[in-house]
Scaffold this motif. Sequence first.
Motif, PDB file in Angstrom:
ATOM      1  N   THR A 438      23.896  -9.037  20.093  1.00  0.00           N
ATOM      2  CA  THR A 438      23.572  -7.665  19.732  1.00  0.00           C
ATOM      3  C   THR A 438      23.052  -6.972  20.983  1.00  0.00           C
ATOM      4  OG1 THR A 438      21.327  -8.283  19.047  1.00  0.00           O
ATOM      5  CG2 THR A 438      23.035  -8.256  17.353  1.00  0.00           C
ATOM      6  N   LEU A 439      23.734  -5.951  21.404  1.00  0.00           N
ATOM      7  CA  LEU A 439      23.381  -5.213  22.616  1.00  0.00           C
ATOM      8  C   LEU A 439      23.418  -3.713  22.328  1.00  0.00           C
ATOM      9  CD1 LEU A 439      25.544  -7.172  25.229  1.00  0.00           C
ATOM     10  CD2 LEU A 439      23.091  -7.329  24.932  1.00  0.00           C
ATOM     11  N   PRO A 440      22.336  -3.105  21.912  1.00  0.00           N
ATOM     12  CA  PRO A 440      21.063  -3.731  21.537  1.00  0.00           C
ATOM     13  C   PRO A 440      20.885  -3.692  20.021  1.00  0.00           C
ATOM     14  CG  PRO A 440      20.692  -1.452  22.039  1.00  0.00           C
ATOM     15  CD  PRO A 440      22.193  -1.655  22.089  1.00  0.00           C
ATOM     16  N   THR A 441      19.669  -4.075  19.571  1.00  0.00           N
ATOM     17  CA  THR A 441      19.233  -3.899  18.190  1.00  0.00           C
ATOM     18  C   THR A 441      18.033  -2.956  18.188  1.00  0.00           C
ATOM     19  OG1 THR A 441      19.969  -6.094  17.489  1.00  0.00           O
ATOM     20  CG2 THR A 441      18.288  -5.032  16.150  1.00  0.00           C
ATOM     21  N   LEU A 442      18.145  -1.897  17.425  1.00  0.00           N
ATOM     22  CA  LEU A 442      17.074  -0.905  17.321  1.00  0.00           C
ATOM     23  C   LEU A 442      16.422  -1.021  15.957  1.00  0.00           C
ATOM     24  CD1 LEU A 442      15.540   1.732  18.120  1.00  0.00           C
ATOM     25  CD2 LEU A 442      17.485   2.986  17.141  1.00  0.00           C
ATOM     26  N   GLN A 443      15.099  -1.110  15.958  1.00  0.00           N
ATOM     27  CA  GLN A 443      14.356  -1.170  14.715  1.00  0.00           C
ATOM     28  C   GLN A 443      13.180  -0.203  14.793  1.00  0.00           C
ATOM     29  OE1 GLN A 443      13.804  -5.605  14.543  1.00  0.00           O
ATOM     30  NE2 GLN A 443      14.538  -5.341  12.444  1.00  0.00           N
ATOM     31  N   ALA A 444      12.974   0.530  13.704  1.00  0.00           N
ATOM     32  CA  ALA A 444      11.842   1.453  13.606  1.00  0.00           C
ATOM     33  C   ALA A 444      11.360   1.475  12.175  1.00  0.00           C
ATOM     34  CB  ALA A 444      12.243   2.853  14.072  1.00  0.00           C
ATOM     35  N   SER A 445      10.084   1.639  12.009  1.00  0.00           N
ATOM     36  CA  SER A 445       9.523   1.669  10.657  1.00  0.00           C
ATOM     37  C   SER A 445       8.290   2.556  10.634  1.00  0.00           C
ATOM     38  CB  SER A 445       9.154   0.254  10.173  1.00  0.00           C
ATOM     39  OG  SER A 445       8.119  -0.285  10.972  1.00  0.00           O
ATOM     40  N   VAL A 446       8.098   3.194   9.507  1.00  0.00           N
ATOM     41  CA  VAL A 446       6.903   3.992   9.239  1.00  0.00           C
ATOM     42  C   VAL A 446       6.039   3.214   8.264  1.00  0.00           C
ATOM     43  CG1 VAL A 446       6.019   6.180   8.371  1.00  0.00           C
ATOM     44  CG2 VAL A 446       8.183   6.112   9.635  1.00  0.00           C
ATOM     45  N   ALA A 457     -10.516   5.406  -1.250  1.00  0.00           N
ATOM     46  CA  ALA A 457     -10.729   4.879  -2.599  1.00  0.00           C
ATOM     47  C   ALA A 457      -9.930   3.603  -2.789  1.00  0.00           C
ATOM     48  CB  ALA A 457     -10.306   5.924  -3.644  1.00  0.00           C
ATOM     49  N   PRO A 458     -10.413   2.669  -3.647  1.00  0.00           N
ATOM     50  CA  PRO A 458      -9.645   1.441  -3.910  1.00  0.00           C
ATOM     51  C   PRO A 458      -8.339   1.763  -4.629  1.00  0.00           C
ATOM     52  CG  PRO A 458     -11.519   1.620  -5.411  1.00  0.00           C
ATOM     53  CD  PRO A 458     -11.694   2.704  -4.400  1.00  0.00           C
ATOM     54  N   LYS A 459      -7.317   0.986  -4.278  1.00  0.00           N
ATOM     55  CA  LYS A 459      -5.981   1.216  -4.832  1.00  0.00           C
ATOM     56  C   LYS A 459      -5.786   0.284  -6.019  1.00  0.00           C
ATOM     57  CE  LYS A 459      -4.223   2.531  -0.289  1.00  0.00           C
ATOM     58  NZ  LYS A 459      -5.551   2.445   0.353  1.00  0.00           N
ATOM     59  N   LYS A 460      -6.032   0.783  -7.210  1.00  0.00           N
ATOM     60  CA  LYS A 460      -5.882   0.013  -8.428  1.00  0.00           C
ATOM     61  C   LYS A 460      -5.011   0.764  -9.409  1.00  0.00           C
ATOM     62  CE  LYS A 460     -10.337  -2.427  -8.204  1.00  0.00           C
ATOM     63  NZ  LYS A 460     -11.603  -2.731  -8.924  1.00  0.00           N
ATOM     64  N   GLY A 461      -4.174   0.002 -10.130  1.00  0.00           N
ATOM     65  CA  GLY A 461      -3.326   0.602 -11.128  1.00  0.00           C
ATOM     66  C   GLY A 461      -1.935   0.928 -10.617  1.00  0.00           C
ATOM     67  N   PHE A 462      -1.084   1.249 -11.569  1.00  0.00           N
ATOM     68  CA  PHE A 462       0.332   1.500 -11.269  1.00  0.00           C
ATOM     69  C   PHE A 462       0.515   2.696 -10.331  1.00  0.00           C
ATOM     70  CE2 PHE A 462       4.306   3.674 -12.162  1.00  0.00           C
ATOM     71  CZ  PHE A 462       5.232   2.648 -12.049  1.00  0.00           C
ATOM     72  N   ILE A 463      -0.186   3.797 -10.599  1.00  0.00           N
ATOM     73  CA  ILE A 463       0.021   5.033  -9.847  1.00  0.00           C
ATOM     74  C   ILE A 463      -0.586   4.937  -8.447  1.00  0.00           C
ATOM     75  CG2 ILE A 463      -0.382   7.520  -9.793  1.00  0.00           C
ATOM     76  CD1 ILE A 463       1.640   6.623 -11.849  1.00  0.00           C
ATOM     77  N   LYS A 464      -1.845   4.504  -8.368  1.00  0.00           N
ATOM     78  CA  LYS A 464      -2.517   4.467  -7.060  1.00  0.00           C
ATOM     79  C   LYS A 464      -1.882   3.448  -6.106  1.00  0.00           C
ATOM     80  CE  LYS A 464      -7.037   6.159  -8.502  1.00  0.00           C
ATOM     81  NZ  LYS A 464      -8.494   5.877  -8.537  1.00  0.00           N
ATOM     82  N   ASN A 465      -1.279   2.418  -6.643  1.00  0.00           N
ATOM     83  CA  ASN A 465      -0.642   1.412  -5.801  1.00  0.00           C
ATOM     84  C   ASN A 465       0.788   1.766  -5.435  1.00  0.00           C
ATOM     85  OD1 ASN A 465      -2.071  -0.943  -4.837  1.00  0.00           O
ATOM     86  ND2 ASN A 465      -2.556  -1.365  -6.983  1.00  0.00           N
ATOM     87  N   LEU A 466       1.288   2.840  -5.941  1.00  0.00           N
ATOM     88  CA  LEU A 466       2.654   3.246  -5.639  1.00  0.00           C
ATOM     89  C   LEU A 466       2.752   3.620  -4.154  1.00  0.00           C
ATOM     90  CD1 LEU A 466       5.291   3.627  -7.292  1.00  0.00           C
ATOM     91  CD2 LEU A 466       4.743   6.062  -7.371  1.00  0.00           C
ATOM     92  N   ASN A 467       3.681   2.987  -3.439  1.00  0.00           N
ATOM     93  CA  ASN A 467       3.804   3.214  -1.999  1.00  0.00           C
ATOM     94  C   ASN A 467       5.266   3.201  -1.600  1.00  0.00           C
ATOM     95  OD1 ASN A 467       4.488   0.326  -0.770  1.00  0.00           O
ATOM     96  ND2 ASN A 467       2.993   0.056  -2.427  1.00  0.00           N
ATOM     97  N   LEU A 468       5.531   3.821  -0.475  1.00  0.00           N
ATOM     98  CA  LEU A 468       6.892   3.845   0.055  1.00  0.00           C
ATOM     99  C   LEU A 468       6.851   3.696   1.570  1.00  0.00           C
ATOM    100  CD1 LEU A 468       7.502   6.920   1.409  1.00  0.00           C
ATOM    101  CD2 LEU A 468       7.355   7.517  -0.997  1.00  0.00           C
ATOM    102  N   GLN A 469       8.000   3.279   2.128  1.00  0.00           N
ATOM    103  CA  GLN A 469       8.162   3.074   3.563  1.00  0.00           C
ATOM    104  C   GLN A 469       9.490   3.673   3.997  1.00  0.00           C
ATOM    105  OE1 GLN A 469       7.452  -1.380   3.518  1.00  0.00           O
ATOM    106  NE2 GLN A 469       6.637  -0.870   5.536  1.00  0.00           N
ATOM    107  N   TYR A 470       9.658   3.720   5.313  1.00  0.00           N
ATOM    108  CA  TYR A 470      10.966   4.063   5.870  1.00  0.00           C
ATOM    109  C   TYR A 470      11.273   3.062   6.966  1.00  0.00           C
ATOM    110  CZ  TYR A 470      14.597   6.255   8.642  1.00  0.00           C
ATOM    111  OH  TYR A 470      15.760   6.491   9.344  1.00  0.00           O
ATOM    112  N   ASN A 471      12.462   2.429   6.892  1.00  0.00           N
ATOM    113  CA  ASN A 471      12.898   1.448   7.883  1.00  0.00           C
ATOM    114  C   ASN A 471      14.263   1.846   8.426  1.00  0.00           C
ATOM    115  OD1 ASN A 471      10.631  -0.321   7.400  1.00  0.00           O
ATOM    116  ND2 ASN A 471      11.650  -0.938   5.503  1.00  0.00           N
ATOM    117  N   LEU A 472      14.421   1.659   9.700  1.00  0.00           N
ATOM    118  CA  LEU A 472      15.688   1.953  10.369  1.00  0.00           C
ATOM    119  C   LEU A 472      16.095   0.747  11.195  1.00  0.00           C
ATOM    120  CD1 LEU A 472      17.962   3.886  11.375  1.00  0.00           C
ATOM    121  CD2 LEU A 472      16.380   4.572  13.204  1.00  0.00           C
ATOM    122  N   ARG A 473      17.351   0.368  11.067  1.00  0.00           N
ATOM    123  CA  ARG A 473      17.889  -0.734  11.858  1.00  0.00           C
ATOM    124  C   ARG A 473      19.269  -0.337  12.374  1.00  0.00           C
ATOM    125  NH1 ARG A 473      17.204  -6.277  12.511  1.00  0.00           N
ATOM    126  NH2 ARG A 473      19.115  -7.416  13.072  1.00  0.00           N
ATOM    127  N   GLY A 474      19.447  -0.450  13.663  1.00  0.00           N
ATOM    128  CA  GLY A 474      20.731  -0.148  14.275  1.00  0.00           C
ATOM    129  C   GLY A 474      21.165  -1.284  15.176  1.00  0.00           C
TER     130      GLY A 474
END
Length: 914
Positions: A438-446, A457-474
């Motif tokens: 692989t020439l090259p491999t690019l990776q980025a994440s938020v 505040a503490p993260k408890k329960g379905f709503i407060k623990n809801l999280n998302l990310q963004y990942n990029l791989r080339g």
Amino acid sequence: MTLQKISHFFTKIVLIQLRTNFLHIVLSAIFLTVGTSALWAQETPKSVTVPPGKKETKKPVVTKTENDSLKPGDTLALAVDTVKRSKSALDAEVHRVAKDYEELNQETQELTLYNEAELYYKDIELKAGIIKMNYKKNEVYAGRIKDSLGNYSQMPYFKQGANVVEADSIHFNTVSKKARVWNSRTDQGEFRVKGEITKKENDSVYFIKGARFTTSKNIEDPEYYFYTDKIKLVPNKKVVVGFTNMVIADVPTPLALPFAFFPMTDEAESGFIVPTFGENNRQGYFLQNGGYYFALSDYYDLTVLGDYFTNGSYGLRFQSSYAKRYKFSGNVNLRFENNVQSERGFPDYARSRQYNIQWSHNQDAKANPNSRFSASVNLGSSQFYRQSQNLANIGASLNNTLQSSVSYSKTFQTVPQINFSLSATHSQNTNTEVINMTLPTLQASVDRIFPFAPADAPKKGFIKNLNLQYNLRGENRITTTDSLFFKPEMFRDARSGLQHSIPLSTNFKVFKYFSVSTGTNYQETWVMNTVQRYYNTNTNEAETRDVKGFDSFRTYNFSSSIGTTIYGTFNFGEDKKVQAIRHVVRPAVSYSYTPAFDQYWDTYQTDAAGNYREYTRFENGLFSAPGNNYSNNIGLSVNNTFEAKVRNDDETAEEPKKVMLLNNLNLSTTYNIAADSLAWSPLRVTAGTNLLNQKMNINFGTTLDPYAIDNNGNRIERFNIDNGGSLFRMTSANFTVNYSVSSKDGKTGKGKDGDSQTARNGGREDDLFGTAVDLSDRRQSMFDEDEDAEEEDKSGGTFYNAKLPWDLRFAYSLTYSNSNRQSKITGNSIMVSGNIDLTPRWKMGFSSGYDFVQKGVTFTQLRFERDLLSWRMDFNWVPFGDNTYWGFFIGIKSSVLSDIKYDKRQVPDRVIGN
């Protein structure tokens, strides 16, 4: 005449002289003050002798070098304003110490210090049994004294600056810096030099007569030394000698040199590397590992080595190490070999060119906490380790994978945090000679974002623990072969693409004891290469065409799992040896759903009969192609651990011991709800434990299939128990045992360093496949360096050692296969390796094994090594097999005299392909 009258008479004379010649008395007082008091400021105005048997308090004496002035209140000072003072004979303070007595003779101007005498003057430090200093002649003599038994003791110790000399007697001048030393002993770098008579010309030049020099730690009785009649020594720079003869065990040898030059510096020096002479059956006589070392700077160096064989084979190697403190360090190793087998015209004549590139780079963690650059490269010809004439490493030759990675990563301290990395990777199969890069491999994440939870505040329960990310791989991936590596063709079929993913997940608890996690993942894939399949009516064959250009597809899936932990304890009573057994069960149920993405699928005609087959234009892409069948799976898994509470035999211990019986006992399977048949996947069972005080590791695994198979070995829609068999059909199983132990207080034997050249070449870190031999530097021991090597000899001077340090490694592997009713043991082997210290300086090691399937002995190696103090001798022998080898080496350990060696070996006959 009484003593009182004598005193009165001298008093009258002094008074008369004071009246008649007052000025003369003033000048005399000044002269005496300058000439004596200024020299010896301590209260010792005359010769004082203390008999040797009498003790005197040890007091340091200071000699001042500046002229003393009269006190301001002294009336004599008014008469000497125009008188020039005489200059002191010494120009610095003299500190002196003696245990028995100090004698100062004003007439001869000589100071004598006796027994444990010490003298400090400028940068000179002198210790001896007796010291005499004549400050009129500026000369100092130091020698030994006899003890109560008549033996000489308290050898003079002379130090000036960084140079240290020990001798029987020393005579030197403090002004001219010249000296004469009898039986001097001094260290110059790795050399220890002893001379009968040494003449010190100045601070930078010494001449020694009847000298011997060695790297032995014992200069009085060295195991070897070089004897010469005359030496010119420039400390920390060089040693030039005349006719020199090598002496081993006090026996002169025929080895001699008319003259020699040795650089003596703490810094690395450039110089030639003497090659090793030998022969082998297929390539004739050879000169190997000869070359030149370039000390380019304090930060990097370069070693150029070469081999030459009389049949035309040759090799070149370039090795460089570099380092900058608190920044980075690394090394580069480039190797090329042109191997010729036999002679031109013979049927077994063959020629091959092999190369290997290694690069290792490590950045100090403190250099930059937010960015990092690292490299671990090992690439080259697939047959290099099998055909190289400069390697004796069975672990590397059996390895079938070469891997490399060069990466740069950076973290941006933003909110949310962003991670970025850029890397190049390489994977090479030495059997198939297929290379993936692989020439090259690019990776980025938020970093994770919790949109519904406050930051503090503490993260408890379905709503407060809801999280998302963004990942990029080339990636830009290249698949090629060994023969096309680094050629333009390797870039022709390169494939490029990018993949974006946004995972959304959360976790929470239900019914207090059950942990639930769920999430979905959205992916969008961009590619620059697709395929088109069609039926060619001209050739009546289905063909595939590569399509260049941008294309994309999107997929998503959903997953969820629920699990808990169950604890159970079986008590047997505190009076029992085993008081209780604790069983921990972690059951889990998972669910995953992936829809069918048949919009990305097409059909094409496969033959003239009009048969069609489905395909996707994204097949053979960088990332997985979209599926056209949806899956709806339920996963079941159970993890078990068993721990015992055992009564402690140690009466001082308050708590019983905890012993792990089973580290794990795992069962897992899946059920596909959407499948029309064969919905259950095979049941996988694994288990592992440690026994014998954690020294023996046992692992077991098996695959159990609930479905039967037909006569062709294909799974059918019928349970095995309904087909006349058992509940499950064992399709495969494996069992491994690893045991490592040593004599050092129950500590397990340690393997090789993971960063060693053996491991980098693909060999094992332990020595179950033997110890690798670095033919370019045989000064290194074949055995692990022992941190207790310098401890006291337990043998009491006898040949046999009362305590024999040893280590042992044992590995057993069993593999069973029954995928098509063959019920066959496909692998069954045992490997053993060990090392033992027969005497404090004799080491022996072995590596061997037996393959019960092939019915033969596996790779076997015998190792013998003798520590000869300044020298090292070893014998390495592979008695049989395709890698038969023997090598004998004896040489000086010190790098200064590393060319003084005897290295004889018979390398394995390499089979070279055209």
